[in-house]
Design an enzyme around this catalytic site. Structure first.
Site, short mmCIF file in Angstrom:
data_model
loop_
_atom_site.label_atom_id
_atom_site.label_comp_id
_atom_site.label_asym_id
_atom_site.label_seq_id
_atom_site.Cartn_x
_atom_site.Cartn_y
_atom_site.Cartn_z
N HIS A 136 -1.83 -7.38 3.83
CA HIS A 136 -2.43 -6.68 2.62
C HIS A 136 -1.44 -5.78 1.80
O HIS A 136 -1.41 -4.63 2.00
CB HIS A 136 -3.68 -5.81 2.99
CG HIS A 136 -4.67 -5.86 1.93
ND1 HIS A 136 -5.06 -4.74 1.18
CD2 HIS A 136 -5.52 -6.87 1.22
CE1 HIS A 136 -5.86 -5.07 0.30
NE2 HIS A 136 -6.17 -6.30 0.22
N PHE A 137 -0.57 -6.47 1.14
CA PHE A 137 0.39 -6.07 0.22
C PHE A 137 1.64 -5.59 0.79
O PHE A 137 1.60 -4.36 1.68
CB PHE A 137 0.06 -5.01 -0.68
CG PHE A 137 -1.14 -5.17 -1.53
CD1 PHE A 137 -1.31 -6.47 -2.07
CD2 PHE A 137 -2.20 -4.31 -1.53
CE1 PHE A 137 -2.39 -6.82 -2.97
CE2 PHE A 137 -3.21 -4.97 -2.37
CZ PHE A 137 -3.38 -5.80 -2.93
#
Length: 102
Positions: A48-49
């Protein structure tokens, strides 16, 4: 009060990695206070990123639902036929990154 994660599994059906509540700190008839430790080892943080890992907002809703489920179980003694099907007007005004505690 202070129920550890082991006892939470007696109330909630979720298991790792979807059991998000790390600890119940306090419980009474009107409120429940839970803790979640956000770490890099959470499987959700890995993708997630890449350059700025943050906890996915949809999992914050799940964390909230698990805390509410604990409250309902303690009050009713069961979670049978209890379903959270929607949420209205949910807003986020920040984010959680590894090292945060909520």
């Amino acid at each position: 009060m202070g129920e550890e994660n082991i006892s939470i599994t007696n109330f909630l059906k979720q298991r790792y990695p979807m059991l998000l509540v790390d600890k119940v700190v306090d419980y009474n008839d009107k409120s429940t206070k839970t803790i979640k430790y956000f770490t890099n080892s959470d499987p959700f943080m890995l993708g997630h990123f890449k350059d700025f890992p943050m906890y996915p907002a949809v999992l914050l809703v799940e964390l909230l639902a698990q805390s509410i489920s604990f409250s309902i179980y303690k009050k009713l003694g069961t979670l049978d036929n209890i379903w959270f099907l929607s949420i209205n007007r949910c807003h986020y005004y920040g984010y959680f990154v590894p090292g945060d505690i909520a």
